[in-house]
Design a protein around this motif. Structure first.
Motif, mmCIF file in Angstrom:
data_model
loop_
_atom_site.group_PDB
_atom_site.id
_atom_site.type_symbol
_atom_site.label_atom_id
_atom_site.label_comp_id
_atom_site.label_asym_id
_atom_site.label_seq_id
_atom_site.Cartn_x
_atom_site.Cartn_y
_atom_site.Cartn_z
ATOM 1 N N GLU A 43 0.840 -1.210 0.000
ATOM 2 C CA GLU A 43 0.000 0.000 0.000
ATOM 3 C C GLU A 43 0.865 1.246 0.000
ATOM 4 N N ALA A 44 1.981 1.191 0.714
ATOM 5 C CA ALA A 44 2.866 2.353 0.764
ATOM 6 C C ALA A 44 3.466 2.614 -0.599
ATOM 7 N N LEU A 45 3.784 1.541 -1.314
ATOM 8 C CA LEU A 45 4.312 1.734 -2.669
ATOM 9 C C LEU A 45 3.247 2.349 -3.571
ATOM 10 N N LEU A 46 2.009 1.882 -3.418
ATOM 11 C CA LEU A 46 0.933 2.460 -4.221
ATOM 12 C C LEU A 46 0.762 3.932 -3.890
ATOM 13 N N ASP A 47 0.880 4.259 -2.596
ATOM 14 C CA ASP A 47 0.766 5.653 -2.187
ATOM 15 C C ASP A 47 1.902 6.481 -2.792
ATOM 16 N N GLY A 48 3.107 5.904 -2.786
ATOM 17 C CA GLY A 48 4.230 6.606 -3.391
ATOM 18 C C GLY A 48 4.002 6.840 -4.878
ATOM 19 N N LEU A 49 3.418 5.845 -5.517
ATOM 20 C CA LEU A 49 3.129 5.978 -6.946
ATOM 21 C C LEU A 49 2.114 7.094 -7.197
ATOM 22 N N LEU A 50 1.100 7.146 -6.336
ATOM 23 C CA LEU A 50 0.093 8.200 -6.498
ATOM 24 C C LEU A 50 0.705 9.572 -6.232
ATOM 25 N N THR A 51 1.608 9.636 -5.257
ATOM 26 C CA THR A 51 2.304 10.903 -4.991
ATOM 27 C C THR A 51 3.087 11.334 -6.223
ATOM 28 N N LEU A 52 3.766 10.371 -6.837
ATOM 29 C CA LEU A 52 4.540 10.697 -8.029
ATOM 30 C C LEU A 52 3.619 11.172 -9.150
ATOM 31 N N ARG A 53 2.477 10.513 -9.272
ATOM 32 C CA ARG A 53 1.530 10.929 -10.314
ATOM 33 C C ARG A 53 1.062 12.363 -10.082
ATOM 34 N N ALA A 54 0.793 12.695 -8.822
ATOM 35 C CA ALA A 54 0.368 14.063 -8.518
ATOM 36 C C ALA A 54 1.481 15.051 -8.848
ATOM 37 N N GLN A 55 2.729 14.632 -8.597
ATOM 38 C CA GLN A 55 3.852 15.522 -8.920
ATOM 39 C C GLN A 55 3.968 15.719 -10.424
ATOM 40 N N ILE A 56 3.790 14.645 -11.172
ATOM 41 C CA ILE A 56 3.913 14.759 -12.627
ATOM 42 C C ILE A 56 2.800 15.647 -13.178
ATOM 43 N N ALA A 57 1.600 15.514 -12.596
ATOM 44 C CA ALA A 57 0.480 16.308 -13.092
ATOM 45 C C ALA A 57 0.731 17.799 -12.919
ATOM 46 N N LYS A 58 1.608 18.177 -11.970
ATOM 47 C CA LYS A 58 1.865 19.597 -11.716
ATOM 48 C C LYS A 58 3.102 20.110 -12.441
#
Lengths: 211, 386
Positions: free
Chosen positions: A143-158
């Motif tokens: 789950e933490a890896l998935l959370d990290g992935l989502l964080t990265l996605r949010a960073q890329i979106a910005k």
């Protein structure tokens, strides 16, 4: 450039979606990250578990693990990086095509973790390559890896693709490859890449000496 | 990196000196490679597609476990043993606790003995199930088999999490017992899992046993004579697949294994097919042990009340204790000088020693077989390089 939200809503009601190139490109990039299939140690097992039946990383578009760095755009540094392995990790990073991102998964990849005092352990992969997201844990849960992935996605979106605050890969003068350290007589040479690694200064209070 | 400079501690050049012939192809397999066995490198020399020479290169995950352990207290090394063979942390815990108990002469309460057997056999299930998934991945069936394997692994990990608080790095065993008692209903959950595991094994075997591609890729591949295996110090399923009846649970019983009724499956030829199948048979035997252990689980303390946690100083001396880990004989050799830290701490890792014969197994075969053979040895680099 932001789009007028009134205009956007108005057009949406007519069945037309208005967006900017930047948003469109970032949406595409963040939705189909292809990780490099590359595990170093214990964390790699949790990385595999994250792609398997129960956690199913495919929900976030990142299940296409590529064995070749040329086809990958996300490096998950999953495990202890030893001094013998560090040059290969940097070389793999250099071989990846832009835009590329790095997740440092687990305590070892962040700082050396429990093996920090080992003579052969690199104390954090961020000494040699730029890290976008760090995931603490030993090993982090899937789950933490998935959370990290989502964080990265949010960073890329910005990410900005133009202007003075643009992303590293959008800068024509930016570098895509970092110097590969060599194994010297006692340690890696150089021991870190000071252009990207900026450790906090160590402040020590010594009696009788003003800081 | 490519040249073998004298100053370099990575003195493993890309191009090894070997058969010096222009028609030969030298390939460096790894350390980054698509199979899931970690950062292991093989320098292979090929004649066409046939392996002429294969030199393993170790040390890409050498994280100084033994050296670190000599500088910290006995108990502090327990979490490090989790990270040795990170697919089966609990059997590593047991091996280390067993060595220290032998050194200090500690007794383990009945309930803790049963608990250890249950955890070790569950770990064996995890290891062998994941093995089946990984080796099919090595043969190109990436995904499906591993998906089934990890589905079952998650069920066992959930139980571990209930008991120990961690999915993988359990850090559960203590000198003279285990850390905490079972949560409510845990034993019932385990027996439900044990009941459901048989059908899963049936399903997996149906997928594998008669599969034409599996037969073609594994039968007659990588077998060695019994003499070579024994002389090479090979242990575990790899040795038993060749028909050598050697299981430490039987030949040098530890814990309470002599109380259980189970058999040691043996293979006939020792090729990769036998190595896969022997693991399935072993899982069936593990289920038998689990059923018996759960039925007999006594009440009582899980740790010897006299066991010291703080300032634990075993007497001067040395001990070697071994258990039958899922991969083979896992041993710990400890030398105590009477202080809180071990003077010498040495691990006998099954994966590493099983890997030493890899060249003998691969010579004369195709490059594609090398990956299958490497998979059938069942290595974990955390244990190989330590």
């Amino acid at each position: 450039m932001e789009i007028d939200s009134m205009l956007e809503d108005d057009m949406k009601s007519q069945g037309v979606h208005v967006t900017s190139f930047e948003q469109l490109i970032n949406w595409g990039r963040s939705s189909s990250l292809w990780p490099l299939q590359f595990g170093l140690a214990c964390c790699a097992i949790e990385m595999i578990a994250a792609t398997m039946a129960k956690y199913d990383m495919a929900r976030f578009g990142a299940e296409v693990f590529r064995p070749s760095p040329r086809q990958a755009d996300l490096m998950i540094v999953a495990g202890t990086v030893t001094k013998k392995m560090a040059p290969q990790v940097v070389r793999l990073y250099n071989q990846m095509a832009e835009p590329k991102y790095v997740i440092a998964m687990g305590a070892c990849a962040i700082s050396g973790g429990p093996f920090k005092e080992g003579y052969n352990v690199l104390k954090g992969i961020d000494r040699f390559i730029p890290v976008d997201v760090v995931i603490p844990g030993c090993p982090p849960r899937p789950e933490a890896l998935l959370d990290g992935l989502l964080t990265l996605r949010a960073q890329i979106a910005k990410e900005k693709l133009m202007g003075s605050h643009r992303a590293r890969h959008a800068d024509p003068l930016g570098t895509a490859a970092f110097p590969v350290p060599e194994c010297g007589a006692h340690d890696l040479e150089p021991t870190s890449n000071r252009e990207i690694w900026h450790p906090l200064p160590v402040l020590r209070e010594v009696e009788g000496v003003e800081a | 990196m490519i040249s073998a400079s004298s100053k370099s501690f990575d003195a493993a050049p890309m191009i090894e000196s070997g058969p010096d012939d222009d028609s030969l192809l030298r390939v460096s397999l790894g350390p980054q490679h698509p199979s899931t066995h970690g950062v292991f490198r093989m320098n292979v020399v090929l004649d066409g597609e046939t392996v002429v020479s294969l030199k393993p290169v170790f040390g890409y995950l050498h994280r100084n476990h033994e050296k670190i352990a000599e500088g910290i207290t006995y108990l502090s090394s327990m979490p490090y043993t989790d990270r040795l063979d990170y697919i089966c942390p609990l059997s590593n815990n047991w091996a280390y606790a067993h060595a220290v108990e032998k050194l200090a002469g500690l007794e383990v309460p009945e309930r803790a003995q049963y608990l250890r057997v249950i955890l070790a056999e569950l770990t064996r299930l995890i290891n062998h199930t994941a093995f089946a998934g990984f080796i099919l991945g090595d043969m190109g069936a990436w995904g499906s088999a591993l998906m089934y394997a990890f589905r079952e692994r998650e069920l066992i990990l959930d139980l571990f999490e209930d008991l120990t608080g961690a999915r993988m790095m359990a850090n559960f065993m203590r000198f003279g017992g285990c850390r905490n008692d079972l949560p409510d209903g845990w034993a019932a959950q385990v027996s439900r899992l044990v009941d459901d595991y048989g059908p899963f094994l049936d399903e997996m075997e149906k997928l594998l046993v008669g599969n034409e591609i599996l037969l073609a890729r594994t039968q007659g591949i990588g077998s060695l004579s019994k003499e070579t295996l024994v002389n090479g110090g090979i242990s575990g399923p790899m040795l038993r697949a060749a028909g050598v009846n050697y299981d430490i649970r039987k030949v040098d019983p530890y814990g309470i294994y002599e109380r259980f009724d189970f058999r040691i499956p043996l293979g006939a030829t020792g090729d990769c097919y036998d190595r896969i199948m022997i693991r399935f048979l072993e899982m069936r035997e593990s289920l038998k042990i689990l059923q018996q252990a759960l039925a007999q689980l006594p009440e009582g303390p899980v740790i010897d009340p006299k066991a010291r946690i703080r300032n634990f100083k075993p007497p001067v001396g040395e001990s070697y204790a071994r258990i039958e880990g899922p991969k083979g004989e896992l041993g710990f050799h400890l030398i105590s000088d009477g202080t809180t830290k071990p003077y010498r701490y040495r691990i006998r890792p099954p994966s590493f020693i099983n890997l030493t014969l890899i060249e003998d197994m691969c010579l004369g075969l195709d490059l594609a077989d090398v990956v299958v053979i490497l998979g059938s040895v069942d290595i974990v680099l955390g244990e190989v390089d330590r």
